[in-house]
Design a protein around this motif. Structure first.
Motif, mmCIF file in Angstrom:
data_model
loop_
_atom_site.group_PDB
_atom_site.id
_atom_site.type_symbol
_atom_site.label_atom_id
_atom_site.label_comp_id
_atom_site.label_asym_id
_atom_site.label_seq_id
_atom_site.Cartn_x
_atom_site.Cartn_y
_atom_site.Cartn_z
ATOM 1 N N GLU A 93 23.076 36.779 -17.823
ATOM 2 C CA GLU A 93 22.096 37.360 -16.918
ATOM 3 C C GLU A 93 20.844 36.479 -16.863
ATOM 4 O O GLU A 93 20.316 36.190 -15.782
ATOM 5 C CB GLU A 93 21.740 38.774 -17.408
ATOM 6 C CG GLU A 93 20.859 39.577 -16.484
ATOM 7 C CD GLU A 93 21.475 39.781 -15.099
ATOM 8 O OE1 GLU A 93 22.723 39.897 -15.025
ATOM 9 O OE2 GLU A 93 20.725 39.788 -14.104
ATOM 10 N N ARG A 94 20.401 36.034 -18.002
ATOM 11 C CA ARG A 94 19.219 35.176 -18.036
ATOM 12 C C ARG A 94 19.434 33.880 -17.271
ATOM 13 O O ARG A 94 18.540 33.368 -16.609
ATOM 14 C CB ARG A 94 18.847 34.855 -19.492
ATOM 15 C CG ARG A 94 18.254 36.027 -20.247
ATOM 16 C CD ARG A 94 17.529 35.573 -21.517
ATOM 17 N NE ARG A 94 18.402 34.877 -22.451
ATOM 18 C CZ ARG A 94 19.156 35.474 -23.372
ATOM 19 N NH1 ARG A 94 19.154 36.794 -23.479
ATOM 20 N NH2 ARG A 94 19.919 34.769 -24.187
ATOM 21 N N LEU A 95 20.648 33.381 -17.363
ATOM 22 C CA LEU A 95 20.984 32.155 -16.656
ATOM 23 C C LEU A 95 20.725 32.353 -15.155
ATOM 24 O O LEU A 95 20.165 31.480 -14.482
ATOM 25 C CB LEU A 95 22.453 31.828 -16.904
ATOM 26 C CG LEU A 95 22.872 30.460 -17.454
ATOM 27 C CD1 LEU A 95 21.788 29.798 -18.282
ATOM 28 C CD2 LEU A 95 24.142 30.624 -18.276
ATOM 29 N N PHE A 96 21.121 33.494 -14.661
ATOM 30 C CA PHE A 96 20.927 33.766 -13.235
ATOM 31 C C PHE A 96 19.455 33.979 -12.912
ATOM 32 O O PHE A 96 18.943 33.475 -11.921
ATOM 33 C CB PHE A 96 21.732 34.997 -12.812
ATOM 34 C CG PHE A 96 23.195 34.699 -12.646
ATOM 35 C CD1 PHE A 96 23.623 33.787 -11.689
ATOM 36 C CD2 PHE A 96 24.139 35.313 -13.454
ATOM 37 C CE1 PHE A 96 24.978 33.498 -11.533
ATOM 38 C CE2 PHE A 96 25.491 35.031 -13.307
ATOM 39 C CZ PHE A 96 25.913 34.126 -12.352
ATOM 40 N N VAL A 97 18.815 34.737 -13.768
ATOM 41 C CA VAL A 97 17.401 35.036 -13.527
ATOM 42 C C VAL A 97 16.571 33.750 -13.487
ATOM 43 O O VAL A 97 15.666 33.605 -12.682
ATOM 44 C CB VAL A 97 16.857 35.976 -14.621
ATOM 45 C CG1 VAL A 97 15.348 36.087 -14.544
ATOM 46 C CG2 VAL A 97 17.510 37.350 -14.490
ATOM 47 N N ARG A 98 16.929 32.850 -14.368
ATOM 48 C CA ARG A 98 16.202 31.583 -14.400
ATOM 49 C C ARG A 98 16.508 30.709 -13.197
ATOM 50 O O ARG A 98 15.851 29.699 -12.947
ATOM 51 C CB ARG A 98 16.537 30.819 -15.673
ATOM 52 C CG ARG A 98 15.896 31.438 -16.917
ATOM 53 C CD ARG A 98 15.780 30.456 -18.088
ATOM 54 N NE ARG A 98 16.447 29.204 -17.853
ATOM 55 C CZ ARG A 98 17.496 28.760 -18.559
ATOM 56 N NH1 ARG A 98 17.986 29.492 -19.523
ATOM 57 N NH2 ARG A 98 18.028 27.597 -18.281
ATOM 58 N N GLY A 99 17.547 31.067 -12.479
ATOM 59 C CA GLY A 99 17.826 30.368 -11.239
ATOM 60 C C GLY A 99 18.473 29.005 -11.368
ATOM 61 O O GLY A 99 18.493 28.236 -10.408
ATOM 62 N N VAL A 100 18.991 28.689 -12.551
ATOM 63 C CA VAL A 100 19.672 27.409 -12.672
ATOM 64 C C VAL A 100 21.027 27.492 -11.981
ATOM 65 O O VAL A 100 21.620 28.567 -11.899
ATOM 66 C CB VAL A 100 19.888 27.019 -14.153
ATOM 67 C CG1 VAL A 100 18.550 26.820 -14.824
ATOM 68 C CG2 VAL A 100 20.705 28.072 -14.856
ATOM 69 N N SER A 101 21.491 26.378 -11.462
ATOM 70 C CA SER A 101 22.781 26.428 -10.776
ATOM 71 C C SER A 101 23.854 25.798 -11.650
ATOM 72 O O SER A 101 23.602 24.834 -12.384
ATOM 73 C CB SER A 101 22.693 25.706 -9.425
ATOM 74 O OG SER A 101 22.895 24.325 -9.607
ATOM 75 N N PHE A 102 25.023 26.360 -11.567
ATOM 76 C CA PHE A 102 26.146 25.864 -12.372
ATOM 77 C C PHE A 102 27.446 26.365 -11.755
ATOM 78 O O PHE A 102 27.452 27.366 -11.026
ATOM 79 C CB PHE A 102 26.028 26.363 -13.808
ATOM 80 C CG PHE A 102 25.813 27.852 -13.894
ATOM 81 C CD1 PHE A 102 24.528 28.390 -13.938
ATOM 82 C CD2 PHE A 102 26.903 28.716 -13.913
ATOM 83 C CE1 PHE A 102 24.336 29.765 -13.999
ATOM 84 C CE2 PHE A 102 26.711 30.082 -13.981
ATOM 85 C CZ PHE A 102 25.425 30.612 -14.018
#
Lengths: 360, 360
Positions: free
Chosen positions: B238-247
């Motif tokens: 969830e944090r990964l998404f919130v931080r807006g990084v793309s992968f």
DNA sequence: TTGTACGCGTTATCAC
DNA sequence: GTGATAACGCGTACAA
């Protein structure tokens, strides 16, 4: 037998006594706090203990005292995620009163169960907890002459040294089935557990009872045999399709079976719950992380384990205990969905979303 | 102390001897097969044993013989599906040589680990197997003076009484990451395990190494902290998404983390592997039943458990053993998929389908 | 081949 | 309060 540097330097109580200039009895008293001792001697002994890094020999102590502070725990397999929670509860519950569990697996085999019981008695455990034991009641009574017995997931004739904590599988299965019926399902398939498991039979009975109570009727065609494992669920689900029976929901005798069934559905491109609703039984820790999270009947295994631990300790202390049957609770998550002509004229009922449940 | 009907009627060897008309030592000899005895006496003794349902007192035997035929097994938690397989392997491997495992949990706590070790020594176990122990090496060496130690998942200075069976986490993580790179992924996120776990660190290192070897480069932005549990994976994702990084892919430090991450993806309506590829680590029994089945690094835990059991027995018998590091193997299932401009001009690569793997 | 006697390391029961 | 002394149940030299 001399110290070659490899021989374990196991200090004895007697050596401590000598070093501290007191008698062995005094050391023993200090160790167990069984009597008052002069502060000076107390201190001398404690120093000696620390100095030699002395650790009392548990075996000798048990032999002399007649108790081992050990509880035999007979499980079917240590590796099942289901039993794991029970064991954790038992271990935790035993910790505070100072008992150590002795876990052994019997691999669902009655002969193994009995040989493990013999081992427990030979080890002079102070009490025994049995999980889903299939040993006949007469033998249980015989064993209980050596150490108090607490039987989980089963009901037996209780006494001061033989108690049982039944789990209401029938009620749980009935609730789960009723939930599907309430959601409009009529063709509800069931993937059963092993034929010789008491709780598996109860779950089948609960399923059947709910159907009959609702006037839906029980259809043997909708029942497939599983084995409480993923593979069994997978295969049973496949057979259901091959046989061509139609159904809108599947109730699985346990969660692992549901995992297997879910994979078959995935393989066949069927969506859960849009095409087929799915219900499990047990609420394993990972079930709330299934895709989508599994609706299932929750068994409070960890808590049951703690209860059992407390119970057996009380029995050992000859205190009376009373154990009421454990009720099970349906946990509605996202693998079930209302079907057919909805009573309320809603267009497309949005899939319900329960919050993801925490896993410890 | 008289028989009130409740007192455990524990027969002793001496009573057997008296009943059979022989001496205690003869009974002992028959029990252990340590010498030939006249058939007549042999039979008389066996009858007496059967008649009185005699079971040798293990404690007394151990006290006299100096060995307990018991192996202490220090695990972090009995309830983890990961450890469960190890325990099963250990139990099975110990069964044939006649040893009994004593399972205890230390809850990832070094202080608990040490107190459990003290208990083992106090119980005079013949050997100890440690799973992922964090005890410092000096202490291990000290403990090994009392009983042979076998350390799993870690590498220590070996001796005749202290062995270790390292597991090549780095290689496993590197292979997994490389697989994603080979499939065309460049933005690969990583959800790490606990900061203080050696193997968690190794897995992170393997991830990083593979990236650097491939010239992709390591980007700290793509790394999130997990805790080896489902909740941690869920939150990290969830944090990964919130931080807006793309992968385009996520590599999780273990399968439980992947389960959690997978749920977050489901919640966000992202498909696996079409939108995001997912890789785990451990290959838990249920991972092949995830939806879709999880690509992961297989750790042959059951087999490792058996190996460990055999190893500790050999050490007890003062035989030399040699343990080579356990290699891990990537199991490619269905959560990973080729991405981006495919080198071969195919239109839409069909999702690969490996056969569902059996569970035990 | 078999029995006697002692030791294993503690606890518990006595007197002092 | 403290220290001998006898169990606890079995293995095992040692002698027979």
């Amino acid at each position: 037998m001399n110290d070659d540097g490899q021989t374990p330097p196991n200090v004895t109580l007697e050596e401590i006594a000598r070093a501290a200039g007191v008698s062995p009895s005094t050391v023993s008293r200090i160790l167990n706090g069984s009597a008052r001792v002069l502060p000076a001697k107390q201190k001398a002994v404690e120093q000696a203990i620390a100095h030699f890094n002395y650790r009392p020999n548990v075996l000798a102590r048990s032999l002399a005292s007649g108790k081992t502070d050990t509880i035999g725990v007979l499980t079917q397999t240590v590796s099942s995620p289901f039993y794991a929670e029970w064991l954790r509860g038992i271990e935790d519950g035993l910790y505070e009163p100072g008992f150590t569990p002795l876990f052994v697996s019997s691999r669902w085999n009655v002969k193994d169960e009995m040989s493990r019981m013999e081992q427990f008695i030979a080890r002079r455990v102070d009490g025994i907890i049995l999980l889903h034991a299939q040993i006949d009641e007469a033998s249980l009574i015989e064993y209980s002459r050596h150490a108090p017995l607490l039987v989980l997931g089963r009901s037996v004739q209780n006494s001061s040294v033989l108690a049982s904590l039944p789990i209401d599988n029938l009620q749980g299965a009935r609730d789960a089935t009723r939930h599907l019926i309430d959601e409009g399902h009529r063709k509800i398939a069931f993937i059963a557990g092993p034929r010789d498991h008491e709780d598996a039979i109860e779950r089948l009975d609960g399923y059947r009872m709910a159907l009959e109570e609702a006037g839906v009727g029980f259809d043997p065609e909708l029942v497939e045999q599983g084995d409480y494992l993923e593979t069994g669920g997978l295969a049973a689900m496949e057979r259901l399709f091959v046989r061509g029976v139609s159904f809108s929901a599947v109730f699985c005798a346990n969660d692992q079976t549901a995992y297997g069934a879910r994979l078959t559905l995935f393989r066949r491109g069927l969506r859960v719950p849009e095409d087929i609703s799915l219900v499990g039984f047990d609420d394993l820790p990972t079930s709330s992380y299934m895709t989508p999270p599994l609706t299932t009947v929750r068994q409070p295994t960890y808590e049951i384990g703690r209860l059992a631990a407390q119970g057996i300790v009380k029995m050992i202390r000859k205190q009376s205990i009373e154990l009421s049957p454990i009720p099970l609770k349906l946990v509605t998550r996202e693998t079930t969905q209302r079907i057919g002509p909805s009573p309320t004229p809603s267009t497309t009922p949005a899939p319900k979303r329960s919050k993801a449940r925490r896993q410890q």
